[in-house]
Design an enzyme around this catalytic site. Structure first.
Site, PDB file in Angstrom:
ATOM      1  N   CYS C 113      -0.720  -2.869  -8.018  1.00 14.90           N
ATOM      2  CA  CYS C 113      -0.178  -1.863  -7.102  1.00 14.90           C
ATOM      3  C   CYS C 113      -0.879  -2.094  -5.769  1.00 14.90           C
ATOM      4  O   CYS C 113      -2.055  -1.778  -5.628  1.00 14.90           O
ATOM      5  CB  CYS C 113      -0.439  -0.443  -7.600  1.00 14.90           C
ATOM      6  SG  CYS C 113       0.055   0.814  -6.398  1.00 14.90           S
ATOM      7  N   CYS C 116      -1.521   1.546  -3.695  1.00 16.40           N
ATOM      8  CA  CYS C 116      -2.582   2.483  -4.115  1.00 16.40           C
ATOM      9  C   CYS C 116      -3.172   1.949  -5.417  1.00 16.40           C
ATOM     10  O   CYS C 116      -3.757   0.869  -5.399  1.00 16.40           O
ATOM     11  CB  CYS C 116      -2.073   3.921  -4.215  1.00 16.40           C
ATOM     12  SG  CYS C 116      -0.423   4.125  -4.895  1.00 16.40           S
ATOM     13  N   SER C 117      -3.028   2.685  -6.514  1.00 12.71           N
ATOM     14  CA  SER C 117      -3.597   2.203  -7.772  1.00 12.71           C
ATOM     15  C   SER C 117      -2.717   2.625  -8.934  1.00 12.71           C
ATOM     16  O   SER C 117      -3.206   2.995  -9.988  1.00 12.71           O
ATOM     17  CB  SER C 117      -5.020   2.751  -7.941  1.00 12.71           C
ATOM     18  OG  SER C 117      -5.007   4.162  -7.763  1.00 12.71           O
ATOM     19  N   CYS C 118      -1.391   2.584  -8.741  1.00  9.51           N
ATOM     20  CA  CYS C 118      -0.444   2.962  -9.798  1.00  9.51           C
ATOM     21  C   CYS C 118      -0.697   2.129 -11.045  1.00  9.51           C
ATOM     22  O   CYS C 118      -0.876   0.910 -10.962  1.00  9.51           O
ATOM     23  CB  CYS C 118       0.989   2.747  -9.332  1.00  9.51           C
ATOM     24  SG  CYS C 118       1.424   3.738  -7.892  1.00  9.51           S
TER      25      CYS C 118
END
Lengths: 101, 87, 208
Positions: C113, C116-118
Site C-alpha cells: 500500500c 498508507c498501510s492498507c
C-alpha cells in the site's frame, strides 16, 4: 511515496505496546460509530507532512489523526483536551501511573 | 478485449487515492469493483457520492519507462472512475 | 527492570508502561477518557476490541490457504470472492473487501500500500512493521525484484511479477503455490507451512 528512491527495507519488528493497541482500538471503534472515516484519518495524516513520518512513530501519527478528526467533529473541545492532558501529565511519570484512578 | 484507460494527469491538492506515480499512465481495466463512496469527500466529512471503482493493470514499462526493472512485470491499482479517461 | 527484555514472541517490547510518559501517550489517555465520559465508548468495548484484534493472526489466512490447496471448489470461490470464502470458514472480517491473487509457476504476486498501510488486518491481524515503512512502500512498486531479493526470494526472469497497490477499498492476500512434496499432508499440516510473508508475497511457504 510510491516510486521514491529509498534504502533497504528495515526488517526489525516489535510487539505492540498497550497504548498502541488502545490507539488501534479507538480508531476502529470511533470509525465504526461514524465519528470519522478512514479517509478523514488519512487526510489528517497527510496534512502532518513529510516531517511527521520521520519524527513520529506509526501510532503517534494515528492518535494525532484521531484527535484531529474528533476535534473537527466537535466530539470534544480543544479546551477539554488541553485541560485533560495537563491533568494527566501531573498524575505520574510513566504511562502506567498516568491511568485514571 | 480489455478496455484501455489513462489515469488523469491532474495534480489537485488534498486527499486523493490516485497515486502520483500513476498519473498520466495508460493501462487496462482488470475488473470492475462496483460503487464505493468517494474518498475525496469522505476525507473532509462531506456527504459522499458513490463512484465506480476499477482495478487497472499497468505494465512496469508504462509506469517507469526506461527505468523499469522488468518492463513486462505488471502493477495493479484501484482507481476511481472520475480519474480515468477511456482511450 | 531492564528494558531490553524480549516478549514471548522474541521481539523486543517498545516504550512500555514503565517508560516516561510521552506527549502522544498523554493524548491517547485523554482522548480515551473523554470518549468514555461522553458515553461514546465504554472501557469494556475498548478491551474487547483489543482482544478481537489480538486474536487475529496470520494463522487465519494460513487456514484459508490450506483449504484452497485441498479443495478446488473452495479455491474457485476464494478467487471469486475472498471475503465470502473466508467468512464461510467462520472468520469475522467485519467490512473487509478481500481479493485473493494466485501465485503459479508463471506468476508471482506482491502486495503493498503506497498511500498508507492498507493490509487485510481483519483476517491476518496487524501488519509487520516493515510493511509500513517508507522503504517498502516506495520500492515495492518500482523495484519489486530487488525488494524480493532482500527478503531472500530470487525469482527467475521468466516469472512475471504482479504488484498490487492497495490504493482504495480492496485488501489483498496472496494464495501461494502449494509446495511440491506435500501430497500426503493434512490440511492442518499444510496450514503450518503457510507464512505471513507468503501471503503478502515477500516469501514462499515453508518446505515440509
Amino acid at each position: 511515496m510510491g516510486g521514491t528512491p529509498a534504502g533497504p527495507v528495515p526488517r526489525d519488528d516489535h510487539d505492540f505496546a498497550l497504548w498502541e493497541k488502545r490507539v488501534d482500538a479507538l480508531m476502529v471503534l470511533c470509525g465504526g460509530k461514524g465519528l470519522f472515516t478512514v479517509d478523514g484519518l488519512r487526510r489528517a495524516l497527510e496534512d502532518m507532512g513529510e516531517d511527521a513520518f520521520e519524527t513520529m512513530s506509526y501510532y503517534e501519527r494515528w492518535i494525532a489523526a484521531i484527535n484531529q478528526n474528533l476535534l473537527e467533529s466537535g466530539t470534544y473541545s480543544i479546551e477539554e483536551l488541553g485541560a485533560r492532558m495537563d491533568e494527566i501529565a501531573r498524575r505520574g511519570p510513566s504511562y502506567g501511573e498516568a491511568q485514571d484512578g | 478485449m480489455a478496455e484501455r484507460v489513462r489515469v488523469k494527469a491532474m495534480m489537485p491538492p488534498g486527499h486523493v487515492r490516485t497515486p502520483a506515480y500513476l498519473r498520466g499512465k495508460q493501462g487496462v481495466i482488470e475488473r470492475a469493483l462496483g460503487p464505493f463512496r468517494n474518498p475525496e469527500q469522505l476525507a473532509y466529512g462531506l456527504p459522499a457520492e458513490e463512484k465506480p471503482l476499477y482495478r487497472v493493470r499497468f505494465t512496469m514499462g508504462e509506469v517507469w519507462g526506461d527505468q523499469a526493472e522488468c518492463p513486462t512485470d505488471t502493477l495493479d491499482a484501484e482507481i476511481y472512475d472520475h480519474w480515468l479517461e477511456r482511450l | 527492570m531492564p528494558h531490553d527484555h524480549l516478549s514471548p514472541s522474541g521481539h523486543p517490547y517498545r516504550k512500555d508502561d514503565d517508560h516516561p510518559l510521552t506527549y502522544w501517550q498523554t493524548m491517547e489517555i485523554a482522548v480515551r477518557e473523554l470518549l468514555v465520559e461522553k458515553q461514546i465508548l465504554t472501557p469494556s468495548e475498548i478491551t474487547e476490541q483489543i482482544d478481537t484484534m489480538d486474536a487475529r493472526s496470520p494463522a487465519n489466512g494460513a487456514a484459508v490457504v490450506a483449504r484452497a490447496w485441498v479443495d478446488p471448489d473452495f479455491k474457485a470461490r476464494l478467487l471469486q470472492d475472498a471475503s465470502a470464502a473466508s467468512r464461510e470458514m467462520g472468520f469475522d472480517l467485519g467490512p473487509l473487501h478481500l481479493i485473493a491473487v494466485e501465485n503459479t509457476k508463471e506468476i508471482h504476486n506482491l502486495i503493498v500500500c503506497t498511500l498508507c498501510s492498507c493490509y487485510p488486518r481483519n483476517l491476518l491481524g496487524l501488519p509487520p512493521d516493515w510493511y509500513k515503512t517508507r522503504a517498502y512502500r516506495s520500492r515495492a512498486v518500482r523495484e519489486p525484484r530487488k525488494v524480493l531479493e532482500e527478503f531472500g526470494l530470487t525469482l527467475p526472469k521468466e516469472t512475471q511479477i504482479r504488484v498490487h497497490d492497495s490504493t482504495a477499498d480492496m485488501r489483498y492476500i496472496v494464495l501461494p503455490a502449494r509446495p511440491d512434496g506435500t501430497e500426503g499432508l493434512t490440511e492442518d499440516a499444510l496450514a503450518a507451512l503457510v507464512t505471513r510473508d507468503s501471503m503478502i508475497g515477500t516469501g514462499l511457504p515453508r518446505q515440509p
